[in-house]
Design a protein around this motif. Structure first.
Motif, mmCIF file in Angstrom:
data_model
loop_
_atom_site.group_PDB
_atom_site.id
_atom_site.type_symbol
_atom_site.label_atom_id
_atom_site.label_comp_id
_atom_site.label_asym_id
_atom_site.label_seq_id
_atom_site.Cartn_x
_atom_site.Cartn_y
_atom_site.Cartn_z
ATOM 1 N N UNK A 1 6.220 16.162 -6.416
ATOM 2 C CA UNK A 1 4.946 16.259 -7.125
ATOM 3 C C UNK A 1 5.143 16.000 -8.614
ATOM 4 N N UNK A 2 4.266 15.196 -9.193
ATOM 5 C CA UNK A 2 4.242 14.897 -10.633
ATOM 6 C C UNK A 2 5.576 14.330 -11.128
ATOM 7 N N UNK A 3 6.172 13.470 -10.335
ATOM 8 C CA UNK A 3 7.424 12.828 -10.721
ATOM 9 C C UNK A 3 7.200 11.347 -10.980
ATOM 10 N N UNK A 4 8.150 10.732 -11.667
ATOM 11 C CA UNK A 4 8.060 9.319 -12.024
ATOM 12 C C UNK A 4 9.436 8.684 -11.944
ATOM 13 N N UNK A 5 9.462 7.370 -11.729
ATOM 14 C CA UNK A 5 10.718 6.635 -11.759
ATOM 15 C C UNK A 5 10.452 5.222 -12.242
ATOM 16 N N UNK A 6 11.381 4.699 -13.031
ATOM 17 C CA UNK A 6 11.349 3.308 -13.475
ATOM 18 C C UNK A 6 12.594 2.637 -12.922
ATOM 19 N N UNK A 7 12.396 1.541 -12.216
ATOM 20 C CA UNK A 7 13.486 0.829 -11.569
ATOM 21 C C UNK A 7 13.668 -0.553 -12.176
ATOM 22 N N UNK A 8 14.927 -0.967 -12.301
ATOM 23 C CA UNK A 8 15.227 -2.295 -12.795
ATOM 24 C C UNK A 8 16.034 -3.075 -11.783
ATOM 25 N N UNK B 1 4.653 6.518 -10.187
ATOM 26 C CA UNK B 1 4.291 7.874 -10.600
ATOM 27 C C UNK B 1 3.589 8.543 -9.419
ATOM 28 N N UNK B 2 3.978 9.745 -9.094
ATOM 29 C CA UNK B 2 3.270 10.520 -8.073
ATOM 30 C C UNK B 2 2.370 11.516 -8.781
ATOM 31 N N UNK B 3 1.061 11.275 -8.772
ATOM 32 C CA UNK B 3 0.102 12.143 -9.462
ATOM 33 C C UNK B 3 -0.393 13.278 -8.573
ATOM 34 N N UNK C 1 0.844 -1.188 0.000
ATOM 35 C CA UNK C 1 0.000 0.000 0.000
ATOM 36 C C UNK C 1 0.882 1.242 0.000
ATOM 37 N N UNK C 2 0.543 2.200 -0.858
ATOM 38 C CA UNK C 2 1.319 3.430 -0.986
ATOM 39 C C UNK C 2 0.413 4.631 -0.748
ATOM 40 N N UNK C 3 1.001 5.833 -0.611
ATOM 41 C CA UNK C 3 0.171 7.037 -0.502
ATOM 42 C C UNK C 3 -0.819 7.121 -1.667
ATOM 43 N N UNK C 4 -1.996 7.704 -1.418
ATOM 44 C CA UNK C 4 -3.076 7.705 -2.392
ATOM 45 C C UNK C 4 -2.652 8.222 -3.760
ATOM 46 N N UNK C 5 -1.785 9.220 -3.821
ATOM 47 C CA UNK C 5 -1.423 9.836 -5.097
ATOM 48 C C UNK C 5 -0.460 8.994 -5.923
ATOM 49 N N UNK C 6 0.044 7.911 -5.381
ATOM 50 C CA UNK C 6 1.077 7.111 -6.049
ATOM 51 C C UNK C 6 0.463 6.019 -6.923
ATOM 52 N N UNK C 7 0.905 5.970 -8.172
ATOM 53 C CA UNK C 7 0.600 4.875 -9.078
ATOM 54 C C UNK C 7 1.820 3.967 -9.115
ATOM 55 N N UNK C 8 1.605 2.677 -8.888
ATOM 56 C CA UNK C 8 2.722 1.729 -8.853
ATOM 57 C C UNK C 8 2.335 0.457 -9.581
ATOM 58 N N UNK C 9 3.253 -0.066 -10.365
ATOM 59 C CA UNK C 9 3.005 -1.324 -11.057
ATOM 60 C C UNK C 9 4.319 -1.919 -11.527
ATOM 61 N N UNK C 10 4.259 -3.204 -11.804
ATOM 62 C CA UNK C 10 5.429 -3.934 -12.298
ATOM 63 C C UNK C 10 5.161 -4.371 -13.724
ATOM 64 N N UNK C 11 6.166 -4.256 -14.570
ATOM 65 C CA UNK C 11 6.086 -4.710 -15.962
ATOM 66 C C UNK C 11 7.121 -5.818 -16.155
#
Length: 519
Positions: free
Chosen positions: A511-518, A475-477, A454-464
């Motif tokens: 705010x409004x930032x994103x990161x992709x981690x490998x 992504x922090x929306x 579970x993350x803060x409400x504004x956070x979009x998180x997923x694995x590809x």
């Protein structure tokens, strides 16, 4: 889906796990994955580039700008209608086997097509078969009387059989037309036009009509050589209460087109919820995901990060329950919606993040021309389709002038030539994030998995995940900085937007930032 399985696994394979060894960028070029995962660029020719000085964009202008499409990183072009028509938008065709003279000739189109194919750019054209123009030769004949051989090419009813429908007041998702039966003024029959009286619907119960349409498709595939069709108003071949007939027609259409071109790309416009859209997948392998666009906007308004991720996961699971041979054509905007930057309150931060979301989510994404330079536009439709700004007005000789722009002007939009020189521009951001997608199979064709954390409400998180690669995306929306724990095993920063920091076991997301981690 057999070809795609040879490559890796598509987003329909939700929840499947793969090995996660890191792969180099050089090994992961996915430009040949179209249509399953490639990026398609939508062009309104009229507003793109003018080479003959008449103020209207043309096919030769597109040919001159193919290197730009390639530079952006798109794998294909979808052309809005280009056939002869009495309207500026050309969604009412008068000749299905010709090019509108404002745009050029069939010869110009074939030269453009050859040049596109030399650059590994596929070409998809708009096919409008729900209706014709009321100036089409078929309809001009049909109007002459009930005994005319073309009368049954359209849908007719006598006045006393449709009285209850003449004052229809229901507005649908894809049409605000409130009167769908239209009077010829001859005191007898009415004809059906779902969108307007200028666009009479064809009668697909007539086998001659179906064969006419198949022949038109054969012409463009076999004699001209296009790679596929975008099928306008695919839901309205038959009335809404005949959905099963709609599905059956598209299965038949697909079978006829695959006789000519086995790998033909068919993407349909079915403007509705997933339960209505999904049954069309047996005929139209690709369907536009309008929910993606609207849910993305809703997620920003509510600052609810997982809203879109959960919606997308559920849509893909639902589609996969019908067939594993589908393409989810995701969009962040198109020619019918207000420009994305307007929808996002002209926020540069949000627009940059929105395309990062589109390019890191599953699907085969579409980009509407001009979004990549921050063009603006609101209804009515002509103002969503204003001319592309190639350079400052004083030297932009190819900028179309058919309309006086209200939203995208030199005062409101920085032209491409200027943006190219600015590392922080919309264009360079779009180019970079498209390259990110095009060099990572997990982003292009990987499965989508939602985290249990579970993350803060504004956070979009997923694995590809794709064979050989696994990426974790945040992504922090929201409009405030948040912190999230670093997912175990994901220590490599593949991509970051707007000052994201990894500090020990936590990630700081402005705010409004994103990161992709490998891994």
């Amino acid at each position: 889906m057999q070809n795609l399985l040879k490559l890796f696994a598509y987003c329909g394979l939700i929840g499947m796990t793969f090995g996660c060894n890191q792969v180099t960028d050089e090994q992961m070029e996915i430009k040949n994955y179209w249509p399953e995962a490639g990026v398609t660029y939508e062009i309104f020719i009229q507003s793109f580039y003018d080479t003959d000085g008449d103020g209207i964009g043309d096919l030769n202008g597109v040919t001159q700008k193919l290197d730009y499409v390639q530079e952006l990183g798109a794998n294909a072009i979808w052309f809005m209608p280009l056939m002869p028509s009495p309207s500026y938008h050309k969604y009412d065709v008068t000749d299905y086997k010709a090019i509108h003279p404002d745009y050029g000739t069939i010869g110009d189109f074939k030269r453009m097509l050859d040049e596109a194919h030399k650059r590994d750019i596929k070409v998809v054209i708009d096919m409008i078969i729900n209706h014709t123009s009321d100036e089409h030769p078929w309809f001009l004949e049909a109007k002459k009387g009930r005994d005319n051989p073309y009368r049954d090419y359209y849908v007719w009813a006598k006045y006393d059989t449709i009285q209850d429908y003449l004052d229809k007041k229901v507005v649908t998702l894809d049409s605000d037309n409130i009167r769908q039966w239209h009077d010829l003024g001859q005191g007898e029959d009415y004809y059906y036009g779902f969108f307007t009286g200028d666009m009479p619907d064809l009668n697909f119960d007539n086998p001659k009509v179906r064969e006419e349409i198949y022949e038109i498709g054969r012409y463009w595939l076999e004699e001209v050589g296009v790679d596929g069709f975008r099928l306008d108003a695919a839901k309205h071949i038959y009335p809404d209460d005949r959905a099963a007939d709609n599905h059956a027609f598209w299965e038949e259409f697909r079978a006829e087109m695959e006789k000519i071109k086995p790998d033909v790309y068919l993407v349909g416009e079915v403007y509705d919820m997933k339960e209505v859209v999904a049954p069309y997948l047996t005929g139209l392998r690709a369907l536009f995901n309008f929910d993606f666009h609207y849910t993305l906007l809703e997620a920003y308004k509510k600052q609810d990060g997982m809203l879109l991720a959960k919606k997308q996961y559920n849509i893909l699971a639902f589609y996969n329950g019908i067939t594993d041979d589908f393409i989810d054509a995701t969009i962040s905007s198109n020619h019918d919606q207000p420009r994305l930057l307007n929808e996002l309150g002209k926020s540069k931060e949000k627009l940059k993040q929105a395309i990062a979301i589109l390019m890191t989510m599953p699907g085969a994404p579409y980009i509407y021309y001009g979004e990549e330079i921050g063009m603006l536009g609101k209804k009515p439709d002509p103002n969503i389709r204003e001319p592309f700004l190639w350079d400052v007005a004083s030297v932009d000789e190819g900028r179309p002038t058919w309309i006086t722009p209200k939203f995208s002007t030199d005062r409101t939009v920085t032209p491409l030539a200027v943006q190219r020189k600015d590392a922080d521009s919309y264009f360079n951001h779009y180019k970079g994030v498209i390259k990110l997608r095009n060099s990572h199979p997990a982003l292009a064709i990987g499965s989508l998995e939602l985290p249990k954390s579970t993350y803060p409400k504004a956070v979009m998180a997923y694995c590809r995940k794709a064979e050989g690669q696994e990426l974790f995306v945040f992504h922090n929306l929201g409009n405030k900085q948040v912190e999230v724990p670093l997912p175990e095993g994901f220590g490599q920063k593949v991509y970051a937007l707007k000052g994201v920091k990894v500090q020990g076991t936590k990630i700081i997301l402005p705010a409004y930032s994103s990161i992709v981690l490998g891994k």
